[in-house]
Design an enzyme around this catalytic site. Structure first.
Site, PDB file in Angstrom:
ATOM      1  N   ALA A 269       0.824  -1.444  -0.077  1.00 25.26           N
ATOM      2  CA  ALA A 269       0.215   0.062  -0.110  1.00 25.26           C
ATOM      3  C   ALA A 269       0.812   1.329  -0.102  1.00 25.26           C
ATOM      4  O   ALA A 269       0.421   2.104  -0.608  1.00 25.26           O
ATOM      5  CB  ALA A 269      -0.784   0.109   0.973  1.00 25.26           C
TER       6      ALA A 269
ATOM      7  N   HIS B 188       2.451   0.913  12.971  1.00 27.44           N
ATOM      8  CA  HIS B 188       2.639   0.874  11.627  1.00 27.44           C
ATOM      9  C   HIS B 188       1.310   1.096  10.755  1.00 27.44           C
ATOM     10  O   HIS B 188       1.262   1.920   9.772  1.00 27.44           O
ATOM     11  CB  HIS B 188       3.300  -0.513  11.066  1.00 27.44           C
TER      12      HIS B 188
END
Length: 155
Positions: free
Chosen positions: A56, A87
């Site tokens: 992503a 994260h």
């Protein structure tokens, strides 16, 4: 566009080019999203190309290049699943902010098909697979093409 109340868009995308950029993490989910996006582009009569990236985070730089290439719309597809570390927040914020900036800077609609979910099951439910409740790949293409047509109508 999401779930109940989502518009039913019938888009004439003939002559338009949509660039689909898709991450590779979570293969089953991504295959569903990409298939939904491609089918929506075909249904609209738009030309399309699919470009795959690692994850992503890599969507934004490729979406930027595609937005500069003369595409009528760009669609970003990915999956970020909540884990045990921050994260998730960093990646989701970076991708969201990056794709928003690309759309505004280049005045090219960017369909946001990046699933930000707590579980893989939530992603599967939105992947346009058999048994899924939503098809975010298709919805992202429809939204991007509809926005491109709106922008075109504004001159």
């Amino acid at each position: 566009m999401s779930g109940d109340g989502a518009p039913q868009l019938d888009i004439d995308g003939r002559g338009m080019k949509v660039e689909i950029v898709a991450s590779q993490w979570h293969t089953e989910v991504m295959d569903g999203l990409v298939n939904g996006a491609v089918e929506a582009a075909k249904k609209a009569g738009a030309k399309y190309r699919v470009t795959r990236v690692a994850g992503a985070f890599e969507l934004t730089v490729v979406a930027e290049k595609l937005a500069r290439s003369g595409a009528d719309a760009v669609v970003a597809l990915g999956v970020v699943v909540q884990g045990e570390t921050p994260h998730f927040e960093y990646v989701c914020r970076s991708v969201t902010d990056g794709l928003t900036a690309i759309a505004r800077e280049h005045m090219v609609p960017v369909g946001f098909g990046v699933l930000t979910v707590d579980t893989v099951e939530q992603a599967l439910a939105r992947a346009g697979l058999e048994g899924s409740i939503e098809d975010k790949g298709a919805e992202s293409v429809e939204a991007a093409l509809a926005t491109a047509l709106t922008l075109d109508s504004l001159g």
